[in-house]
Write an enzyme that holds these catalytic residues in place. Structure first.
Site, PDB file in Angstrom:
ATOM      1  N   GLN A   1       1.525  -5.774   5.925  1.00  0.00           N
ATOM      2  CA  GLN A   1       1.915  -5.522   4.553  1.00  0.00           C
ATOM      3  C   GLN A   1       3.252  -6.191   4.274  1.00  0.00           C
ATOM      4  O   GLN A   1       3.723  -6.967   5.099  1.00  0.00           O
ATOM      5  CB  GLN A   1       1.974  -4.028   4.302  1.00  0.00           C
ATOM      6  CG  GLN A   1       0.602  -3.350   4.392  1.00  0.00           C
ATOM      7  CD  GLN A   1       0.660  -1.860   4.088  1.00  0.00           C
ATOM      8  OE1 GLN A   1       1.588  -1.341   3.528  1.00  0.00           O
ATOM      9  NE2 GLN A   1      -0.387  -1.149   4.506  1.00  0.00           N
TER      10      GLN A   1
ATOM     11  N   TYR B   1      -7.021  -7.878  12.233  1.00  0.00           N
ATOM     12  CA  TYR B   1      -5.696  -7.733  12.826  1.00  0.00           C
ATOM     13  C   TYR B   1      -5.766  -8.164  14.285  1.00  0.00           C
ATOM     14  O   TYR B   1      -6.817  -8.048  14.929  1.00  0.00           O
ATOM     15  CB  TYR B   1      -5.202  -6.284  12.715  1.00  0.00           C
ATOM     16  CG  TYR B   1      -4.963  -5.856  11.286  1.00  0.00           C
ATOM     17  CD1 TYR B   1      -3.765  -6.165  10.648  1.00  0.00           C
ATOM     18  CD2 TYR B   1      -5.929  -5.150  10.574  1.00  0.00           C
ATOM     19  CE1 TYR B   1      -3.531  -5.780   9.339  1.00  0.00           C
ATOM     20  CE2 TYR B   1      -5.709  -4.764   9.255  1.00  0.00           C
ATOM     21  CZ  TYR B   1      -4.502  -5.081   8.640  1.00  0.00           C
ATOM     22  OH  TYR B   1      -4.290  -4.702   7.339  1.00  0.00           O
TER      23      TYR B   1
ATOM     24  N   GLU C   1      -6.603  -8.871   4.084  1.00  0.00           N
ATOM     25  CA  GLU C   1      -5.779  -8.161   5.071  1.00  0.00           C
ATOM     26  C   GLU C   1      -5.816  -8.948   6.367  1.00  0.00           C
ATOM     27  O   GLU C   1      -6.884  -9.147   6.946  1.00  0.00           O
ATOM     28  CB  GLU C   1      -6.268  -6.727   5.330  1.00  0.00           C
ATOM     29  CG  GLU C   1      -5.946  -5.736   4.232  1.00  0.00           C
ATOM     30  CD  GLU C   1      -6.243  -4.295   4.630  1.00  0.00           C
ATOM     31  OE1 GLU C   1      -6.016  -3.953   5.818  1.00  0.00           O
ATOM     32  OE2 GLU C   1      -6.700  -3.527   3.773  1.00  0.00           O
TER      33      GLU C   1
ATOM     34  N   ASN D   1      -6.666   1.704   2.729  1.00  0.00           N
ATOM     35  CA  ASN D   1      -7.356   2.982   2.884  1.00  0.00           C
ATOM     36  C   ASN D   1      -6.927   3.996   1.835  1.00  0.00           C
ATOM     37  O   ASN D   1      -7.723   4.835   1.397  1.00  0.00           O
ATOM     38  CB  ASN D   1      -7.084   3.549   4.284  1.00  0.00           C
ATOM     39  CG  ASN D   1      -7.751   2.742   5.384  1.00  0.00           C
ATOM     40  OD1 ASN D   1      -8.529   1.828   5.124  1.00  0.00           O
ATOM     41  ND2 ASN D   1      -7.446   3.070   6.618  1.00  0.00           N
TER      42      ASN D   1
ATOM     43  N   ASN E   1     -12.291  -0.810  -0.839  1.00  0.00           N
ATOM     44  CA  ASN E   1     -11.635  -1.226   0.404  1.00  0.00           C
ATOM     45  C   ASN E   1     -12.391  -0.714   1.623  1.00  0.00           C
ATOM     46  O   ASN E   1     -12.676   0.481   1.729  1.00  0.00           O
ATOM     47  CB  ASN E   1     -10.202  -0.680   0.457  1.00  0.00           C
ATOM     48  CG  ASN E   1      -9.502  -1.021   1.759  1.00  0.00           C
ATOM     49  OD1 ASN E   1      -9.037  -2.143   1.942  1.00  0.00           O
ATOM     50  ND2 ASN E   1      -9.413  -0.060   2.674  1.00  0.00           N
ATOM     51  N   GLU E   2     -12.772  -1.620   2.524  1.00  0.00           N
ATOM     52  CA  GLU E   2     -13.316  -1.300   3.857  1.00  0.00           C
ATOM     53  C   GLU E   2     -14.372  -0.189   3.839  1.00  0.00           C
ATOM     54  O   GLU E   2     -14.393   0.671   4.723  1.00  0.00           O
ATOM     55  CB  GLU E   2     -12.168  -0.936   4.812  1.00  0.00           C
ATOM     56  CG  GLU E   2     -11.286  -2.124   5.132  1.00  0.00           C
ATOM     57  CD  GLU E   2     -10.260  -1.856   6.224  1.00  0.00           C
ATOM     58  OE1 GLU E   2     -10.188  -0.706   6.720  1.00  0.00           O
ATOM     59  OE2 GLU E   2      -9.523  -2.788   6.593  1.00  0.00           O
TER      60      GLU E   2
ATOM     61  N   GLU F   1       0.849  -1.189   0.000  1.00  0.00           N
ATOM     62  CA  GLU F   1       0.000   0.000   0.000  1.00  0.00           C
ATOM     63  C   GLU F   1       0.886   1.241   0.000  1.00  0.00           C
ATOM     64  O   GLU F   1       1.984   1.239   0.563  1.00  0.00           O
ATOM     65  CB  GLU F   1      -0.905   0.017   1.236  1.00  0.00           C
ATOM     66  CG  GLU F   1      -1.837   1.239   1.286  1.00  0.00           C
ATOM     67  CD  GLU F   1      -2.854   1.183   2.416  1.00  0.00           C
ATOM     68  OE1 GLU F   1      -3.645   2.139   2.530  1.00  0.00           O
ATOM     69  OE2 GLU F   1      -2.857   0.194   3.176  1.00  0.00           O
TER      70      GLU F   1
END
Length: 511
Positions: free
Chosen positions: A354, A244, A292, A72, A172-173, A27
């Site tokens: 990442q 996470y 992720e 993001n 994304n999200e 990212e």
């Protein structure tokens, strides 16, 4: 001493090993791109600015697919900023991470890097501030051979042949209020459906991933997936999962059992997919892209301080969430990989987030060295050795108490069998903090001829569970031989030290 028994039967398999399960993520965030994979002027940089020391570690790590460019970041990104002559590319504010994006590195640079790293590209599109037309145009630019505006522009920009990107993330999200362009499930579901239709009209060979919940603690978890899938089931191929993990308040036992939570999260999403499939009388199968996942100390350590400092001023690629990983973190990552592998029949793609510097298995310093973090090792070994079929294991183990998950098995395991190679790979972790564990592995339908290799990651001599690899001591934690592994009458015997992750490769024959 704790004890566990694992039974492996060659006839009890889950699915083929999905090679895309060993994915990573790049990212435009912090120092992942700039001074991570790309640093013109670095002593090891090639003529395109790719850091060859980092590339060598990436090849050793073995990711098969890399998601790009966010994250993001992508929800405010104009992909056109990253093409054409570098000197003419605009500098932009990135609101997601409060930084300045120079656009020196863009789509063409990433595609060149991906070829060098030998990874498949998983491209994310902006459905935060943009929509159907911009997504359709990007597919045309990337994948159409020529003879149209966007494809000919790609050719003028130096790429005669199409990039032929097959995997695409539809945003994304967007369930998250923090996301630029946050949407309700109905808003996103309709947008994803129409965007997917338009993209596949340009290239019907692509595979599309819809946004799922940002984590299983979201208030909309479950209902979000149900609504999005109800709109877009026939147009998409996967729905995403993100999560996470971190140790909280010194509760190491619960942290080491987080794979139990990952198992439950995956099972819940699978149930929702299948409910929508049944209710809608769909015939195709939508699967999961867990695109992720990692250990991230989002609360505590450096993350909060780094984010606060970054938001004081606009800077180019500042340090951001560069977590330093310990022995404990590596064991947890090993169990999370086990969970993903155990669900390989439905989790067909996964991306550890990442790749470099930003919560990453690889660290690098500007103008300096690059090194492996502790979490590098479980990923690298599983990516290298998991082949053939995923085996459905029966595990009977002593229990340990956790505050978050109750009593859990002290041993966590996954395994694969490659009939073509005649190899079984067993990935096993001891969650116990103080006791070694004696493990027996019964092989049914498979005769073990010999132990090919046996390695373990555990607390090094003179260290503790918090020991990590740093620039001044890059090899403090790594894999060492697991001694005392033996095979007798079809049973493999091994002893795992406290707080450890191990991989044992066996040469077997069908019996």
């Amino acid at each position: 001493m704790t004890r566990a028994r694992i039974t492996i039967d060659r006839d009890f398999t889950i699915a083929d090993v999905p090679r895309r399960l060993f994915g990573s993520f790049v990212e435009h965030m912090g120092r992942c791109v700039y001074t991570g994979i790309y640093e013109p002027g670095h002593p090891t940089a090639d003529d395109r600015g790719y850091r060859k020391d980092v590339l060598e570690l990436v090849r050793e790590l073995g990711p098969t697919v890399v998601r790009y460019p966010g994250g993001n970041f992508v929800s405010g990104y104009l992909w056109e900023d990253g093409i054409g002559p570098v000197a003419e590319r605009p500098r932009r504010i990135d609101g997601a991470w409060h930084t300045i994006e120079t656009n020196e590195f863009g789509l063409h640079e990433f595609m060149g890097w991906a070829r060098e790293a030998d990874v498949e590209v998983m491209e994310a599109i902006n459905l935060g501030t943009r929509g159907v037309e911009e997504a359709r145009a990007l597919v045309e630019y990337a994948n159409h051979p020529g003879g149209t505006y966007w494809s000919d522009l790609r050719r003028r920009n130096g790429a005669e042949d199409p990039f032929d990107i097959k995997l695409w993330c539809l945003g994304n999200e967007l369930d998250g209020p923090w996301q630029i362009g946050h949407k309700t499930a109905h808003e996103y579901g309709r947008l994803a459906q129409e965007t997917a239709k338009a993209m596949k009209l340009v290239d019907d060979s692509i595979e599309l991933i819809a946004v799922g919940s940002s984590n299983r603690y979201m208030e909309t978890f479950g209902s979000w997936e149900h609504t999005v899938l109800t709109h877009a089931y026939d147009e998409i191929d996967y729905i995403s999962m993100h999560e996470y993990y971190q140790e909280r308040s010194g509760d190491a036992a619960s942290f080491l059992a987080e794979a139990v939570g990952m198992d439950a999260f995956i099972d819940g999403v699978v149930a929702t997919i299948d409910a929508v499939k049944a209710a809608g009388k769909h015939t195709k199968q939508v699967d999961i892209s867990f695109d992720e996942w990692n250990v991230w100390y989002a609360e505590g350590l450096d993350s909060a301080d780094q984010i606060h400092q970054v938001k004081k001023e606009w800077r180019e690629h500042p340090r951001l969430i560069e977590d330093e990983y310990s022995v404990t973190d590596a064991v947890v990552v090993g169990t999370l990989l086990n969970s993903l592998l155990r669900h390989g029949d439905r989790v067909r793609i996964a991306n550890q987030a990442q790749l470099v510097n930003v919560i990453a298995p690889i660290r690098s310093e500007e103008g300096g060295s690059a090194w492996r973090q502790t979490i590098f090792w479980p990923f690298a070994r599983m990516a290298a050795l998991a082949r053939g079929q995923i085996l459905r294991l029966a595990v009977s183990a002593d229990q340990i108490a956790t505050e978050k998950f109750g009593d859990v098995d002290v041993i966590d395991a996954a395994a694969t069998w490659s009939e073509a190679d005649g190899r079984v790979a067993l990935f096993v972790a001891n969650r116990g903090l103080s006791e070694a564990s004696e493990v027996s592995v019964d092989l049914r339908g498979l005769g073990a001829a010999r132990v090919v290799s046996a390695e373990v990651l555990t607390i090094p001599e003179g260290g503790d569970r918090h020991t990590s690899n740093v620039e001044s001591a890059p090899d403090a934690v790594g894999l060492v031989p697991l001694t005392g592994v033996g095979v007798q009458d079809g049973t493999v015997h091994l002893t795992l030290p406290p707080l450890s992750w191990a991989v044992v490769e066996l040469e077997v024959a069908v019996s």
